[in-house]
Design a protein around this motif. Structure first.
Motif, mmCIF file in Angstrom:
data_model
loop_
_atom_site.group_PDB
_atom_site.id
_atom_site.type_symbol
_atom_site.label_atom_id
_atom_site.label_comp_id
_atom_site.label_asym_id
_atom_site.label_seq_id
_atom_site.Cartn_x
_atom_site.Cartn_y
_atom_site.Cartn_z
ATOM 1 N N UNK A 126 0.848 -1.202 0.000
ATOM 2 C CA UNK A 126 0.000 0.000 0.000
ATOM 3 C C UNK A 126 0.879 1.245 0.000
ATOM 4 N N UNK A 127 1.956 1.193 0.775
ATOM 5 C CA UNK A 127 2.859 2.357 0.822
ATOM 6 C C UNK A 127 3.465 2.622 -0.573
ATOM 7 N N UNK A 128 3.817 1.533 -1.231
ATOM 8 C CA UNK A 128 4.364 1.689 -2.586
ATOM 9 C C UNK A 128 3.311 2.258 -3.540
ATOM 10 N N UNK A 129 2.101 1.724 -3.422
ATOM 11 C CA UNK A 129 1.030 2.206 -4.309
ATOM 12 C C UNK A 129 0.750 3.689 -4.071
ATOM 13 N N UNK A 130 0.827 4.095 -2.792
ATOM 14 C CA UNK A 130 0.652 5.526 -2.481
ATOM 15 C C UNK A 130 1.733 6.340 -3.183
ATOM 16 N N UNK A 131 2.957 5.842 -3.094
ATOM 17 C CA UNK A 131 4.078 6.549 -3.708
ATOM 18 C C UNK A 131 3.897 6.628 -5.237
ATOM 19 N N UNK A 132 3.445 5.525 -5.819
ATOM 20 C CA UNK A 132 3.253 5.520 -7.269
ATOM 21 C C UNK A 132 2.115 6.465 -7.669
ATOM 22 N N UNK A 133 1.094 6.517 -6.825
ATOM 23 C CA UNK A 133 -0.027 7.438 -7.123
ATOM 24 C C UNK A 133 0.486 8.882 -7.101
ATOM 25 N N UNK A 181 -6.981 2.121 6.223
ATOM 26 C CA UNK A 181 -7.984 2.931 5.526
ATOM 27 C C UNK A 181 -7.797 4.419 5.822
ATOM 28 N N UNK A 182 -7.441 4.702 7.072
ATOM 29 C CA UNK A 182 -7.180 6.114 7.417
ATOM 30 C C UNK A 182 -6.021 6.653 6.600
ATOM 31 N N UNK A 183 -4.982 5.841 6.524
ATOM 32 C CA UNK A 183 -3.779 6.230 5.769
ATOM 33 C C UNK A 183 -4.132 6.427 4.281
ATOM 34 N N UNK A 184 -4.901 5.489 3.742
ATOM 35 C CA UNK A 184 -5.275 5.565 2.328
ATOM 36 C C UNK A 184 -6.146 6.782 2.071
ATOM 37 N N UNK A 185 -7.096 6.994 2.971
ATOM 38 C CA UNK A 185 -8.002 8.132 2.781
ATOM 39 C C UNK A 185 -7.219 9.444 2.738
ATOM 40 N N UNK A 186 -6.286 9.567 3.685
ATOM 41 C CA UNK A 186 -5.492 10.798 3.755
ATOM 42 C C UNK A 186 -4.680 10.990 2.460
ATOM 43 N N UNK A 187 -4.081 9.893 2.034
ATOM 44 C CA UNK A 187 -3.262 9.960 0.831
ATOM 45 C C UNK A 187 -4.110 10.303 -0.398
ATOM 46 N N UNK A 188 -5.284 9.663 -0.494
ATOM 47 C CA UNK A 188 -6.155 9.933 -1.648
ATOM 48 C C UNK A 188 -6.656 11.366 -1.627
ATOM 49 N N UNK A 189 -6.946 11.857 -0.421
ATOM 50 C CA UNK A 189 -7.426 13.241 -0.319
ATOM 51 C C UNK A 189 -6.366 14.221 -0.805
ATOM 52 N N UNK A 213 -10.779 12.350 -13.413
ATOM 53 C CA UNK A 213 -9.803 11.741 -12.490
ATOM 54 C C UNK A 213 -10.192 12.081 -11.054
ATOM 55 N N UNK A 214 -10.541 13.346 -10.856
ATOM 56 C CA UNK A 214 -10.915 13.816 -9.513
ATOM 57 C C UNK A 214 -12.148 13.046 -9.009
ATOM 58 N N UNK A 215 -13.092 12.834 -9.920
ATOM 59 C CA UNK A 215 -14.319 12.120 -9.555
ATOM 60 C C UNK A 215 -13.993 10.702 -9.099
ATOM 61 N N UNK A 216 -13.103 10.061 -9.847
ATOM 62 C CA UNK A 216 -12.712 8.681 -9.500
ATOM 63 C C UNK A 216 -12.040 8.649 -8.136
ATOM 64 N N UNK A 217 -11.177 9.654 -7.899
ATOM 65 C CA UNK A 217 -10.489 9.689 -6.616
ATOM 66 C C UNK A 217 -11.495 9.899 -5.477
ATOM 67 N N UNK A 218 -12.475 10.743 -5.719
ATOM 68 C CA UNK A 218 -13.506 10.979 -4.697
ATOM 69 C C UNK A 218 -14.261 9.691 -4.392
ATOM 70 N N UNK A 219 -14.522 8.915 -5.442
ATOM 71 C CA UNK A 219 -15.223 7.636 -5.236
ATOM 72 C C UNK A 219 -14.409 6.732 -4.307
ATOM 73 N N UNK A 220 -13.091 6.744 -4.526
ATOM 74 C CA UNK A 220 -12.220 5.890 -3.710
ATOM 75 C C UNK A 220 -12.168 6.411 -2.258
ATOM 76 N N UNK A 221 -12.142 7.721 -2.112
ATOM 77 C CA UNK A 221 -12.134 8.304 -0.765
ATOM 78 C C UNK A 221 -13.422 7.898 -0.051
ATOM 79 N N UNK A 222 -14.506 7.974 -0.788
ATOM 80 C CA UNK A 222 -15.805 7.619 -0.226
ATOM 81 C C UNK A 222 -15.796 6.147 0.205
ATOM 82 N N UNK A 223 -15.194 5.309 -0.617
ATOM 83 C CA UNK A 223 -15.114 3.875 -0.283
ATOM 84 C C UNK A 223 -14.313 3.660 1.003
#
Lengths: 339, 182
Positions: A126-133, A181-189, A213-223
């Motif tokens: 997940x940390x790597x995926x955050x970095x790649x994002x 999930x908290x970490x992911x949410x913060x990163x996605x935001x 792109x923004x819409x997709x990211x919002x969907x993921x944040x919502x998830x």
């Protein structure tokens, strides 16, 4: 400033706001400056890392100055090292700043896929995926400054990274799930915010693409937020919306070399995680929509209503993997163990 | 753009710490003042300043950043950040919390009046379009020339003038409407 044509009352308001600036806290100001300069140093360090070719040149030049025979010996050894490792290492290093429209981008994304595959723990992945994002968003920024063009490969990969973060988190339990999930949410935001800013400065088609792109990211944040509220429902949703191989199978190993049409279409039992991956042709724009490690849902781009599971699919039995799907990560072999 | 600033920017592109430090010292207070007037919160304003410089650095790193007009570039980033902030959070209601001012009764009346006017304008501004907010802030608060605003907003001076005109009219309508309601 020419306020001569402004109504007196409005002028008074403007003057009041102009005079209203609270004293800046010197401590905060100093802290801000120090943070900025430390960021500068980090970038300098990153930029000044010598490439193998430079090291080679420096050593060779030193040897020549001291002894011709020694120089020949050193050169021979170095050439052998460089030929075996250096060329690859140098290319990989050089590719890290490349952009989607450059040849070395394929190396960059391939390196990422390998790193992802080598990571053992879901947290690490997940940390790597955050970095790649973050990298993908940086690429969008750079491309917008240089050309105002957004290759689909970057947008698709960004979506894959973010989706796979959630998929990886969904197989965790209790505190681990909440923390991830908290970490992911913060990163996605953070990424969503950057995209919003970029969209605000762009014009024409780019705005449309970035808004998407923004819409997709919002969907993921919502998830991710849903996952924090109701982990069980989140897990169920992640299972029902993605034909994904659970995290246990995301281990390094030999990728399956071939896929027959039969096994591609065969529904995957969630209880028996199976990896049907083969190395991705990363970096080429035509791998649009291909999954990263996990397969993408067939209805990519049209996410199913999370609240309404697909009636065609039985619970705990996801639909067949996307025929066209090729994972980003050359994954491990079939793992027949249950979860 | 002066040759001194040009030179500074050239050094900044090479990630020269001294040049970047000088840029920070020159613009961070101005950007802070701009941000605090827009959002009315010191901590948030600090965050916007930090993010503005961080983005500037990232742009330099990737070979982007301003070709010239450094100030315009930095204000543009700050404006975009703040606009995005308000896009997420709907603007607060126009009416002021008068009780809050009753706690400061020890202060002279004219200071209190000014504070109220400033806050009222701050809130009214948030009901304008982002472009209108920007033009009002830069022209009437920061004291930019039309040319400087044009560079910041990447528009022509004529477009800036007409936008400023429309922004003032809207602002007056909002403030007058508010007074009528109260």
């Amino acid at each position: 400033m020419t306020n001569h044509n402004i109504q007196p009352e409005l002028n008074k308001h403007l003057k009041a706001l102009k005079e209203k600036v609270p004293q800046r806290d010197p401590e905060m100001a100093a802290k801000g400056r120090a943070n900025f300069l430390s960021e500068v140093k980090e970038l300098q360090a990153k930029k000044s890392t010598p490439r193998l070719a430079e090291i080679f040149a420096a050593i060779f030049s030193m040897s020549i100055q001291t002894n011709r025979r020694l120089a020949t010996a050193v050169a021979s050894i170095l050439i052998a090292i460089v030929l075996t490792f250096g060329a690859v290492g140098g290319t990989v290093y050089a590719s890290q700043d490349s952009l989607p429209n450059q040849t070395l981008y394929a190396v960059k994304t391939l390196t990422e896929d390998i790193r992802l595959r080598l990571a053992k723990q879901p947290e690490e992945k997940i940390r790597l995926l955050e970095m790649f994002a973050i990298r993908r968003v940086e690429e969008l920024y750079t491309l917008s400054e240089k050309e105002g063009d957004f290759p689909q490969v970057t947008v698709t990969r960004l979506e894959q990274h973010t989706e796979n973060m959630l998929i990886l988190a969904s197989v965790q339990e209790g505190k681990d799930l909440t923390q991830l999930l908290n970490q992911i949410r913060k990163s996605l935001q953070a990424q969503e915010e950057k995209i919003a800013i970029l969209a605000n400065t762009e014009h024409g088609n780019a705005v449309k693409e970035l808004t998407q792109v923004q819409k997709k990211l919002r969907e993921k944040i919502h998830l991710a937020e849903e996952g924090l509220d109701n982990p069980a429902a989140f897990r169920k949703k992640m299972r029902s919306t993605t034909p994904f191989t659970p995290v246990e199978t995301l281990r390094p190993g030999k990728p399956e070399k071939t896929r027959t049409p039969e096994n591609k279409r065969k529904p995957v039992d969630r209880g028996t995680p199976t990896w049907k991956g083969k190395p991705d042709q990363v970096g080429t724009p035509d791998h649009k929509g291909k999954p990263e490690e996990a397969g993408q849902p067939e209805n990519k781009g049209k996410p199913k209503d999370p609240g309404k599971p697909d009636k065609k699919e039985k619970p705990n039995e996801p639909g067949p993997p996307d025929d066209k799907g090729k994972p980003e990560d050359p994954g491990p072999p079939d793992d027949k163990r249950g979860p | 753009m002066s040759s001194k600033e040009k030179n500074l920017l050239q050094r900044a592109r090479k990630l020269d710490s001294e040049a970047l430090g000088m840029i920070y010292d020159t613009y961070s207070d101005k950007l802070y003042a701009y941000a605090v007037r827009r959002v009315g919160n010191a901590q948030q304003a600090e965050d916007f300043v930090a993010e503005t410089f961080s983005r500037f650095l990232q742009a330099l790193k990737s070979g982007g950043g301003p070709k010239d007009h450094l100030q315009a570039y930095l204000y543009r980033i700050a404006h975009n950040l703040i606009t995005d902030h308000y896009r997420r959070e709907p603007p607060p209601p126009l009416e002021l919390d008068e009780d809050r001012y009753s706690e400061d009764l020890g202060q002279p009346a004219d200071i209190l009046t000014k504070q109220m006017k400033a806050e009222r304008l701050q809130k009214a501004l948030q009901h304008l379009t982002p472009g209108q907010q920007q033009v009002i802030m830069l022209k009437y608060i920061e004291g930019f020339s039309n040319q400087e605003i044009a560079e910041t907003m990447e528009k022509s001076s004529g477009a800036v003038r007409s936008q400023a005109h429309r922004a003032l009219a809207s602002l007056e309508r909002i403030l007058v409407g508010e007074e009528d309601e109260s």
